[in-house]
Design an enzyme around this catalytic site. Sequence first.
Site, mmCIF file in Angstrom:
data_model
loop_
_atom_site.group_PDB
_atom_site.id
_atom_site.type_symbol
_atom_site.label_atom_id
_atom_site.label_comp_id
_atom_site.label_asym_id
_atom_site.label_seq_id
_atom_site.Cartn_x
_atom_site.Cartn_y
_atom_site.Cartn_z
ATOM 1 N N SER A 61 0.801 -1.238 -0.004
ATOM 2 C CA SER A 61 0.305 -0.209 -0.313
ATOM 3 C C SER A 61 1.026 1.450 0.348
ATOM 4 C CB SER A 61 -0.714 0.113 0.645
ATOM 5 O OG SER A 61 -1.923 -0.946 1.248
HETATM 6 N N1 SAM Z 1 -0.877 -5.136 3.572
HETATM 7 C C1 SAM Z 1 -0.257 -5.039 2.820
HETATM 8 C C2 SAM Z 1 1.423 -4.672 2.870
HETATM 9 O O1 SAM Z 1 2.024 -4.203 3.884
HETATM 10 O O2 SAM Z 1 1.769 -4.949 2.014
HETATM 11 C C3 SAM Z 1 -0.677 -4.341 1.289
HETATM 12 C C4 SAM Z 1 -1.535 -6.002 1.247
HETATM 13 S S1 SAM Z 1 -1.842 -5.952 -0.520
HETATM 14 C C5 SAM Z 1 -2.682 -4.256 -0.784
HETATM 15 C C6 SAM Z 1 -3.956 -7.180 -0.221
HETATM 16 C C7 SAM Z 1 -3.577 -7.923 0.498
HETATM 17 O O3 SAM Z 1 -3.818 -9.224 0.758
HETATM 18 C C8 SAM Z 1 -3.219 -9.053 -1.061
HETATM 19 O O4 SAM Z 1 -1.522 -9.529 -0.438
HETATM 20 C C9 SAM Z 1 -3.994 -10.262 -1.197
HETATM 21 O O5 SAM Z 1 -3.458 -11.397 -1.311
HETATM 22 C C10 SAM Z 1 -4.490 -10.121 0.451
HETATM 23 N N2 SAM Z 1 -6.243 -10.969 0.815
HETATM 24 C C11 SAM Z 1 -6.875 -11.084 0.175
HETATM 25 N N3 SAM Z 1 -7.702 -11.615 -0.065
HETATM 26 C C12 SAM Z 1 -7.522 -11.799 1.458
HETATM 27 C C13 SAM Z 1 -8.124 -13.296 1.885
HETATM 28 N N4 SAM Z 1 -9.023 -13.963 2.525
HETATM 29 N N5 SAM Z 1 -7.003 -13.931 3.151
HETATM 30 C C14 SAM Z 1 -6.151 -13.206 3.280
HETATM 31 N N6 SAM Z 1 -5.591 -12.552 2.816
HETATM 32 C C15 SAM Z 1 -5.694 -11.935 1.738
#
Ligand code: SAM
Length: 216
Positions: A61
């Site tokens: 992000s």
């Molecule tokens: N917090 C992260 C960082 O600091 O880099 C950024 C997160 S990225 C915008 C969103 C993440 O959510 C992705 O890695 C994606 O694979 C994960 N995601 C989506 N749905 C999910 C779920 N049901 N359970 C766990 N992770 C999930």
Amino acid sequence: MNFDIARRRMIDSQIVGRGVTDRRVIEAMQKVPRHIFVEEAMSAQAYSDSSLPIGDRQTISQPYIVALMSELLQLTGVEKVLEIGTGSGYQAAILAILANRVYTVERIRPLAMRARKALDSLGLLNVNMKIGDGSEGWESEAPFDAILVTAGAPEVPEPLIGQLRPGGKLVIPIGTQHNQIMVKIVKGADGSITREKSIECRFVKLLGSCGWSDEI
Ligand code: SAM
């Protein structure tokens, strides 16, 4: 490239310059080297004012969004925090400095493995990680004082409300697959729920049984 100078500029222009005032959040953002959470080829862009690709069609992000979400949780250092969407591990690193313990869930194994490595290299030992569907929370470790969802959801997943301690705060982007509003939910001592809207934002999808379906 001098990463320390780049990070200081990022704090001044993107974080403090946009109105983040929580000293602990500002200090945590100053401490954590964002460039180790992106691929080496992208490290020169690590302090730019944007989200960046981290592989598997996912993103780290934008720094301001990480700071804002962290500030909304109003952490003091004693909390047990759940993060959904580990991604690169950068937000988990910030939370590890701001809270007592962090539990973070990622559905994509290679991302979780890379995040674990980066967190370990910084000696952040108070982060527990699980691979699975974070839209269901982390029932066996509940309740949590704070929950942060770093992927966009169609609505607040019910299990997350259930796993929030009375008095706890949940921050989550809610909306369509293209645009969301950052929402802060506070659970009252009596279990009542209040919702406050923050800024408009755009996250990748929260997939899973209480998120978006994989096929859409
Ligand atoms: N917090 C992260 C960082 O600091 O880099 C950024 C997160 S990225 C915008 C969103 C993440 O959510 C992705 O890695 C994606 O694979 C994960 N995601 C989506 N749905 C999910 C779920 N049901 N359970 C766990 N992770 C999930």
